[in-house]
Scaffold this motif. Structure first.
Motif, short mmCIF file in Angstrom:
data_model
loop_
_atom_site.label_atom_id
_atom_site.label_comp_id
_atom_site.label_asym_id
_atom_site.label_seq_id
_atom_site.Cartn_x
_atom_site.Cartn_y
_atom_site.Cartn_z
N CYS A 5 0.82 -1.20 0.00
CA CYS A 5 0.00 0.00 0.00
C CYS A 5 0.86 1.26 0.00
CB CYS A 5 -0.91 -0.02 1.23
SG CYS A 5 -2.02 1.39 1.32
N GLN A 7 -0.48 4.32 0.36
CA GLN A 7 -1.15 5.41 1.06
C GLN A 7 -0.24 5.98 2.15
OE1 GLN A 7 -4.32 6.87 0.64
NE2 GLN A 7 -3.43 8.32 2.09
N CYS A 19 1.96 3.31 4.18
CA CYS A 19 1.21 2.32 4.97
C CYS A 19 1.94 0.98 5.01
CB CYS A 19 -0.18 2.17 4.35
SG CYS A 19 -1.19 0.87 5.07
N ALA A 23 -1.02 -4.75 -0.53
CA ALA A 23 -2.10 -4.13 -1.29
C ALA A 23 -3.04 -5.19 -1.85
CB ALA A 23 -1.50 -3.31 -2.43
N VAL A 38 -3.10 -0.13 -3.08
CA VAL A 38 -3.56 0.22 -1.74
C VAL A 38 -4.13 -1.02 -1.04
CG1 VAL A 38 -4.05 2.67 -2.13
CG2 VAL A 38 -5.78 0.96 -2.71
N CYS A 39 -4.08 -1.01 0.30
CA CYS A 39 -4.69 -2.08 1.06
C CYS A 39 -6.19 -1.84 1.18
CB CYS A 39 -4.05 -2.17 2.45
SG CYS A 39 -4.38 -0.75 3.51
N HIS A 42 -7.46 1.47 2.65
CA HIS A 42 -7.19 2.74 1.98
C HIS A 42 -7.72 2.76 0.53
CE1 HIS A 42 -3.87 2.98 5.11
NE2 HIS A 42 -4.73 3.95 5.41
N ARG A 43 -8.73 1.91 0.28
CA ARG A 43 -9.33 1.89 -1.05
C ARG A 43 -9.89 3.24 -1.45
NH1 ARG A 43 -12.30 -3.17 -0.09
NH2 ARG A 43 -13.86 -1.74 0.74
#
Length: 50
Positions: A5, A7, A19, A23, A38-39, A42-43
């Motif tokens: 991720c 983010q 982060c 992801a 992103v994970c 944090h979508r």
């Protein structure tokens, strides 16, 4: 290679860091139009409301 991720998050000390959770999806940055891994947390927009 597992994507992580991208983010930016603020840690307990107030430092900005990536982060780095694995992801699960991607998100398109509205400012530059690029897709970033992103994970699941944090979508959407960042939790800080940035």
């Amino acid at each position: 290679m597992t994507p992580y991720c991208h983010q930016e998050v603020t840690d307990e000390d107030g430092h900005l860091d990536a982060c780095n959770e694995p992801a699960t999806t991607t998100r398109t940055d509205p400012e530059d139009g690029h897709e970033y891994p992103v994970c699941h947390m944090h979508r959407t927009r960042s939790p800080e409301g940035a």
